[in-house]
Enzyme design. Structure first.
Site: not given
Ligand code: NAD
Ligand code: TYD
Length: 371
Positions: A65, A87, A137-139, A163, A167, A262, A311
């Site tokens: 991207i 992405a 994200t809510d983070e 992170y 975002k 957790n 954390h």
């Molecule tokens: P993920 O890490 O599983 O996937 C990310 C994807 O982006 C991968 O396929 C990777 O190859 C691609 N990517 C990374 N860098 C790239 C680049 N420079 N160019 C093109 N592609 C690239 O992430 P996810 O968990 O599916 O999250 C998707 C989105 O949702 C993210 O923006 C993340 O911040 C947001 N989000 C995720 C969560 C969650 O719980 N997983 C929660 C809130 C928001």
């Molecule tokens: P994670 O899936 O990494 O999401 P985020 O940090 O974005 O919320 O983790 C979810 C919660 O679980 C977070 O409070 C960190 C905790 N955690 C553990 O306690 N052990 C683990 O091995 C991982 C990966 C996360």
């Protein structure tokens, strides 16, 4: 008035949420073509999209991207009118160990997309109507105390990890392109997703897979951190609602109505895994290292480990705006969502086994200890 996207560019479509969204979108009757742009980093996996290659509406481009020329070319060639931007570098632990990739993809990459979108949609006026949807994200809102009200769309930003800071920066850029240039944007801030195709370094798949192989279940610190768990299918429906019914320029918070510590979620997974394994002699035979196969409860694997630096203690989402304005409501309760997710991982061992190149939990812990 409702918006009807024609040609979608989905960034990060080979990742966890992106792939679920591509599948969701193409399963709607009458939807148009989808181009997935994904760099296939460690988190991207074309197996997440397997089966779609037979759909004439689907195409995949491996690319970055940050490559603005590539994005502009794809937008022009495919007459893209809608970008759904997933992405990102998405794992907090990795951002603590190495923030640079997070700044590059999440900040510089989002900016490259915004520049391409401005050029094609606003300067060259290539399409009649357009939408740039940014998935965040809510983070970005930081950490809540136990009695604080849940995050809402006007909660001030206070990101605590590299992170969430990256975002937050990308969210601000999206806002700036809307305010300054008039780009038609929408933005969602959602809580922790779970479900099929989640990379096994994230908490839920890590727990499921470690139970199967009898490995420790690492709980950071006291495990009393709270997250609001959102099933990825509910998140995908919410994004569809925002794309089609959301107001240009608006932000919507998306939650799962499942605030849980957790420790509660670790125990719930342990219980469900014990039940499923004990009820199936074939599973017990396939996973001889699992506690169930050794006559022990999975909870015996719970291991409190060093806490993640910085954390966040609690995230909670007030999604009343999305409910009121878009009719959004999560459909999964946590028990049902966990059950179907565990079943998916049990059925799809061929998907996750090739991804276990390294012991993620140990890798994170040894790197934290080295600091
Ligand atoms: P993920 O890490 O599983 O996937 C990310 C994807 O982006 C991968 O396929 C990777 O190859 C691609 N990517 C990374 N860098 C790239 C680049 N420079 N160019 C093109 N592609 C690239 O992430 P996810 O968990 O599916 O999250 C998707 C989105 O949702 C993210 O923006 C993340 O911040 C947001 N989000 C995720 C969560 C969650 O719980 N997983 C929660 C809130 C928001
Ligand atoms: P994670 O899936 O990494 O999401 P985020 O940090 O974005 O919320 O983790 C979810 C919660 O679980 C977070 O409070 C960190 C905790 N955690 C553990 O306690 N052990 C683990 O091995 C991982 C990966 C996360």
């Amino acid at each position: 008035m409702d918006y009807a996207p024609d040609n979608l560019l989905i960034t990060g479509g080979a990742g966890f949420i992106g792939a679920n969204f591509v599948r969701h979108w193409l399963s709607r009757p009458g939807t148009g073509p989808v181009v997935v742009l994904d760099a296939l980093t460690y988190a991207g996996n074309q197996a997440n999209l397997r089966g779609l290659e037979h759909d004439s509406r689907y195409s995949f481009v491996r690319g970055d991207i940050c490559d603005e020329a590539l994005v502009s070319r794809l937008m022009a060639e495919h007459r893209i009118d809608t970008i759904v931007h997933f992405a990102a570098e998405s794992h907090v632990d990795r951002s603590i160990l190495g923030p640079d990739d997070f700044i590059r993809t999440n900040v510089v990459g989002t900016h490259a997309l915004l520049k391409a979108a401005k050029k094609i949609w606003l300067d060259e006026k290539a399409v009649r109507a357009h939408r740039f949807h940014h998935v965040s994200t809510d983070e970005v809102y930081g950490s809540l105390g136990l009695s604080d009200p849940a995050f809402h769309e006007l909660t001030p930003y206070a990101p605590n990890s590299p992170y969430s800071a990256s975002k937050a920066a990308s969210d601000h850029l999206v806002r700036a392109y809307r305010e300054t240039y008039g780009l038609h944007t929408t933005l969602t801030n959602c809580s922790n997703n779970y479900g099929p195709y989640q990379f096994p370094e994230k908490l839920l798949p890590l727990l499921i897979i470690n139970i199967l192989s009898g490995k420790p279940l690492p709980v950071y610190g006291d495990g009393l951190q709270i997250r609001d768990w959102l099933h990825v299918a509910d998140h995908c429906r919410a994004i569809e609602l925002v794309l089609t019914r959301g107001m240009v320029g608006e932000v919507y918070n998306i939650g799962g109505n499942c605030e849980t510590t957790n420790m509660q979620i670790v125990r719930a997974i342990c219980r469900q895994m014990d039940e499923l394994l004990q009820a199936d002699a074939n599973l017990l035979k396939s996973y001889p290292q699992s506690p169930a196969a050794r006559g022990k409860p999975a909870e015996t694997l719970i291991t409190h480990v060093r806490d993640r630096p910085g954390h966040d203690r609690r995230y909670a989402i007030d999604f009343s705006k999305a409910s009121r304005e878009l009719g959004y409501a999560p459909s999964f309760d946590l028990a049902a969502g966990l059950r179907s997710t565990i079943e998916w991982y049990l059925l799809n061992t061929a998907w996750w086994q090739p991804l276990l190149g390294r012991d993620y939990a140990q890798w994170v812990q040894s790197n934290y200890s080295a600091r």
